[in-house]
Enzyme design. Structure first.
Site, PDB file in Angstrom:
ATOM      1  CB  CYS A   2      44.342  31.888   9.388  1.00 41.29           C
ATOM      2  SG  CYS A   2      45.401  32.448  10.721  1.00 41.29           S
ATOM      3  N   GLY A  28      42.002  26.670  11.855  1.00 38.62           N
ATOM      4  CA  GLY A  28      42.326  27.472  13.028  1.00 38.62           C
ATOM      5  C   GLY A  28      41.269  27.348  14.097  1.00 38.62           C
ATOM      6  CG  ASN A 102      46.034  31.261   5.497  1.00 39.64           C
ATOM      7  OD1 ASN A 102      45.812  30.501   4.567  1.00 39.64           O
ATOM      8  ND2 ASN A 102      46.790  30.916   6.515  1.00 39.64           N
ATOM      9  N   GLY A 103      48.655  33.386   6.534  1.00 42.95           N
ATOM     10  CA  GLY A 103      50.056  33.382   6.091  1.00 42.95           C
ATOM     11  C   GLY A 103      50.928  34.012   7.144  1.00 42.95           C
ATOM     12  CB  CYS A 236      52.112  25.682   1.435  1.00 40.34           C
ATOM     13  SG  CYS A 236      52.336  24.625   2.867  1.00 40.34           S
ATOM     14  CE1 TYR A 242      47.723  17.428  10.590  1.00 38.59           C
ATOM     15  CE2 TYR A 242      48.368  19.717  10.329  1.00 38.59           C
ATOM     16  CZ  TYR A 242      47.790  18.726  11.091  1.00 38.59           C
ATOM     17  OH  TYR A 242      47.292  19.006  12.321  1.00 38.59           O
ATOM     18  CB  SER A 283      46.499  13.255  10.215  1.00 42.62           C
ATOM     19  OG  SER A 283      46.863  12.311  11.191  1.00 42.62           O
ATOM     20  CG  ASP A 346      49.934  13.958   8.344  1.00 41.18           C
ATOM     21  OD1 ASP A 346      49.553  13.509   9.431  1.00 41.18           O
ATOM     22  OD2 ASP A 346      50.423  15.102   8.224  1.00 41.18           O
ATOM     23  CB  CYS A 382      56.623  26.620   8.111  1.00 39.77           C
ATOM     24  SG  CYS A 382      55.720  27.538   6.849  1.00 39.77           S
ATOM     25  CB  CYS A 433      57.167  26.504  -0.608  1.00 46.48           C
ATOM     26  SG  CYS A 433      58.189  26.732   0.874  1.00 46.48           S
ATOM     27  CB  CYS A 436      58.722  22.112   6.136  1.00 45.48           C
ATOM     28  SG  CYS A 436      57.569  21.512   4.900  1.00 45.48           S
TER      29      CYS A 436
HETATM   30  P1  AMP Z   1      54.058  13.815  16.490  1.00 41.93           P
HETATM   31  O1  AMP Z   1      54.185  12.338  16.333  1.00 41.93           O
HETATM   32  O2  AMP Z   1      53.912  14.223  17.922  1.00 41.93           O
HETATM   33  O3  AMP Z   1      55.105  14.543  15.771  1.00 41.93           O
HETATM   34  O4  AMP Z   1      52.662  14.232  15.835  1.00 41.93           O
HETATM   35  C1  AMP Z   1      52.419  14.026  14.503  1.00 41.93           C
HETATM   36  C2  AMP Z   1      51.020  14.489  14.241  1.00 41.93           C
HETATM   37  O5  AMP Z   1      50.939  15.920  14.207  1.00 41.93           O
HETATM   38  C3  AMP Z   1      50.544  14.000  12.907  1.00 41.93           C
HETATM   39  O6  AMP Z   1      49.244  13.460  13.135  1.00 41.93           O
HETATM   40  C4  AMP Z   1      50.421  15.209  12.056  1.00 41.93           C
HETATM   41  O7  AMP Z   1      49.303  15.072  11.244  1.00 41.93           O
HETATM   42  C5  AMP Z   1      50.212  16.309  13.038  1.00 41.93           C
HETATM   43  N1  AMP Z   1      50.751  17.576  12.537  1.00 41.93           N
HETATM   44  C6  AMP Z   1      51.500  17.810  11.461  1.00 41.93           C
HETATM   45  N2  AMP Z   1      51.812  19.121  11.356  1.00 41.93           N
HETATM   46  C7  AMP Z   1      51.242  19.728  12.390  1.00 41.93           C
HETATM   47  C8  AMP Z   1      51.203  21.072  12.831  1.00 41.93           C
HETATM   48  N3  AMP Z   1      51.844  22.026  12.170  1.00 41.93           N
HETATM   49  N4  AMP Z   1      50.511  21.332  13.963  1.00 41.93           N
HETATM   50  C9  AMP Z   1      49.894  20.360  14.635  1.00 41.93           C
HETATM   51  N5  AMP Z   1      49.901  19.068  14.269  1.00 41.93           N
HETATM   52  C10 AMP Z   1      50.563  18.754  13.167  1.00 41.93           C
END
Ligand code: AMP
Length: 455
Positions: A2, A28, A102-103, A236, A242, A283, A346, A382, A433, A436
Site C-alpha cells: 500500500c 496499490g 501499509n504492512g 524489507c 521490486y 521491473s 528483477d 511474505c 528481512c 522470502c
Molecule cells: P512471473 O514470471 O509470472 O513469476 O512474474 C514475474 C514478474 O512479477 C516480475 O516482473 C516481477 O517484477 C513481478 N513481481 C514480483 N513480485 C510481485 C508481486 N508481489 N506481485 C506482482 N508482481 C510481482
C-alpha cells in the site's frame, strides 16, 4: 502493499494528498481514498480503482480541511471490496480517528477475537481495522498515551499515517519493515511511503520515521516518542528489488542505485558473452543497466511497453494467442533478430510471465535467450505486506533452477546469490528481512493462515 500519505497544515490538503497518492500509485492499484478534517468534521472519499478514477475536481473540492490522510491499496489480507478500502474512519468517544496502513499484522486475528469479546463490531475483513478498535478501546484517554498503548498491542509490519481529530500522526513498527518518510513543504509537514511523492509536490525530505517511533504533528509543533527501540531492524529487501519506485529513496538510500548494483553483482556471477542485454521493462530496467555497464555489452530495448493499459481491457472474442502478454510488451524484431540475448528481470514469482517473455523474444528471432534474475529464488511467502502467492504457487519453492530454466524455455537461467544480493545493498546485511528468500521470519507468522500458506 500500500501507499500512504499525510499532510498538515495545508490550505489545499486534499489536492496535495491526491498528487501524493498519484506518485504512490505503484504501491496499490485496487482502491484509493482521502480523509480530511476541518476542525469540526471529517470528509472522506474512497472507492475502488486507480487514483485518477477515484478522484475528480468536484470530490476533491468537497474534502475540506487543512489535515489530510490518503491511501492506495493492494490487498494482502482481506478482499478487494469498498469496505476494505482505506483510510478507515471511526468516531469514538467524541474523537474522529482515521487510519492508513501499509504492512501486515501477524496477530490481527487474536486481537480481533479479543476486541469482539469486548463488544467491538468489525465492518471489514482487513487486518488494519483492529488498529482503529484498539485506539478506541484504549484504557488511556489522552491521545499521547492511547496511541502508544494501541500500537504496543500490535505485532507485525505497520507503517501508519493516522488522524486523531486535528493531529496528524506517523508511526512505524519497531522492526521498520515498511518505509515511511517525513518531509516539509513551506509550513506543512508531509508524510509519505516513498520520497517520490515529495518530489512531485515540491516538499523537502527531512528524515525517515524511525522504527518504533510515533510522531505527532500539530498545527504549530511536532513531537516524537519512541517507546520501543530494538537492537535490530528488518527492512524489507524486496522494496529495493521490486516494489519501490527507482526515483525514491527508502530507508535513506536511493532505489535506482541499489537496483543497478544488483545488476552489477549479477554480471559478476553470470557473465554471458551476449550480443545485447535487455530488461523486462520496467521491473528489470535498472538491474539490466547495471549488468550491461559492468560487462560492456550494448543495452537495448528488445521489448516496448504499452503504458496505456487500464485495469481492464476488452478482450477479443476469438482468442488471440498470448494476447495479455502482447498487449503489455511488444518485441522489437530488428533489435532481437539473430541475437544472443541476455534478458534481465528483477524476480520470478510463479514463472508464467517470464515464460511468456522468453517465448516472445524467441519468436521475434533471437538466436539464444539467457535470463538473469537480480535476486535469489523466492521460496517463502511474505507475512509482512508483500503480496506473494502461497508456497505451493512460488515456482522456486517447489522446483530446482534447472527445472525452472526448462519451464520458462531459456538457454540458461541464473538467480543472483543471496550473498551477492546482500553485498550489493546500500545498508549492512543485518538490517534486512530476507524471509522470502530464506524462510527466516523475524516475527512468527500468524498460525491460522500460515499452515495453508506455507504447506
Ligand atoms: P512471473 O514470471 O509470472 O513469476 O512474474 C514475474 C514478474 O512479477 C516480475 O516482473 C516481477 O517484477 C513481478 N513481481 C514480483 N513480485 C510481485 C508481486 N508481489 N506481485 C506482482 N508482481 C510481482
Amino acid at each position: 502493499m500500500c501507499g500512504i500519505f499525510g499532510i498538515y497544515p495545508h490550505k489545499e490538503a486534499a489536492k496535495i494528498t491526491y498528487l501524493g497518492l498519484y506518485a504512490l500509485q505503484h504501491r496499490g492499484e485496487e482502491s484509493a481514498g482521502i480523509i480530511t478534517y476541518n476542525g469540526k468534521k471529517p470528509h472522506l472519499h474512497k472507492a475502488l480503482g486507480l487514483v485518477s478514477d477515484v478522484f475528480d475536481e468536484k470530490n476533491i473540492k468537497d474534502l475540506k480541511g487543512e489535515l489530510a490522510v490518503g491511501h492506495t491499496r493492494y490487498s494482502t489480507t482481506g478482499s478487494t471490496t469498498l469496505k476494505n478500502a482505506q483510510p478507515f474512519y471511526v468516531k469514538s468517544k467524541g474523537s474522529h480517528i482515521a487510519i492508513a496502513h501499509n504492512g501486515n499484522l501477524v496477530n490481527a486475528s487474536r486481537l480481533q477475537r479479543e476486541l469482539e469479546d469486548k463488544g467491538a463490531l468489525f465492518q471489514t475483513t482487513s487486518d488494519s481495522e483492529v488498529i482503529a478498535h484498539l485506539i478506541s478501546h484504549s484504557p488511556k484517554k489522552d491521545y499521547q498515551e492511547a496511541i502508544p498503548w494501541a500500537l504496543s498491542q500490535l505485532e507485525g509490519a505497520y507503517s501508519l499515517v493516522l488522524m486523531f481529530n486535528n493531529i496528524l500522526i506517523a508511526a512505524r513498527d519497531p522492526l521498520g519493515f515498511r518505509p515511511l518518510c517525513l518531509g516539509k513543504s513551506g509550513a506543512s509537514y508531509v508524510l509519505a511511503s516513498e520520497t517520490c511523492a515529495f518530489d512531485l509536490i515540491g516538499a523537502e525530505y527531512i528524515r525517515d520515521i524511525l522504527p518504533g517511533e510515533i510522531v505527532f504533528i500539530q498545527k504549530d509543533r511536532i513531537d516524537s516518542q519512541r517507546p520501543v527501540i530494538k537492537k535490530t531492524c528488518s527492512f524489507c529487501i524486496f522494496e529495493y528489488i521490486y516494489f519501490s519506485r527507482p526515483d525514491s529513496s527508502i530507508f535513506q538510500q536511493n532505489v535506482y542505485s541499489a537496483r543497478k548494483k544488483l545488476g552489477e553483482a549479477l554480471a559478476g556471477e553470470f557473465p554471458v558473452k551476449a550480443d545485447i542485454v535487455m530488461p523486462v521493462p520496467d521491473s528489470g530496467t535498472c538491474a539490466a543497466l547495471g549488468y550491461a555497464q559492468a560487462l560492456g555489452i550494448p543495452y537495448e530495448m528488445g521489448m516496448i511497453r504499452n503504458h496505456y493499459i487500464g485495469r481492464t481491457f476488452i478482450q477479443p472474442h476469438q482468442a488471440m494467442r498470448d494476447f495479455r502478454v502482447k498487449i503489455k510488451l511488444n518485441p522489437v524484431k530488428t533489435v532481437l533478430e539473430n541475437k544472443k540475448v541476455v534478458i534481465i528481470e528483477d524476480s520470478i514469482v510463479r514463472g508464467t510471465t517470464s515464460r511468456a517473455r522468453v517465448k516472445t523474444i524467441r519468436e521475434a528471432g533471437a538466436k539464444e535467450v539467457h535470463m538473469g534474475i537480480s535476486c535469489p529464488p523466492l521460496v517463502s511467502p511474505c507475512f509482512y505486506g508483500i503480496d506473494f502467492p502461497t508456497k505451493k504457487e512460488l515456482i522456486a519453492a517447489r522446483h530446482s533452477v534447472d527445472w525452472i530454466r526448462d519451464f520458462i524455455g531459456a538457454d540458461s537461467l541464473k538467480y543472483l546469490s543471496k550473498e551477492g544480493m546482500l553485498n550489493a545493498m546500500p545498508l549492512p546485511k543485518d538490517k534486512f528481512c530476507c524471509a522470502c528468500f530464506d524462510g527466516q521470519y523475524p516475527l512468527e507468522p500468524p498460525k491460522k493462515i500460515s499452515k495453508y500458506i506455507l504447506e
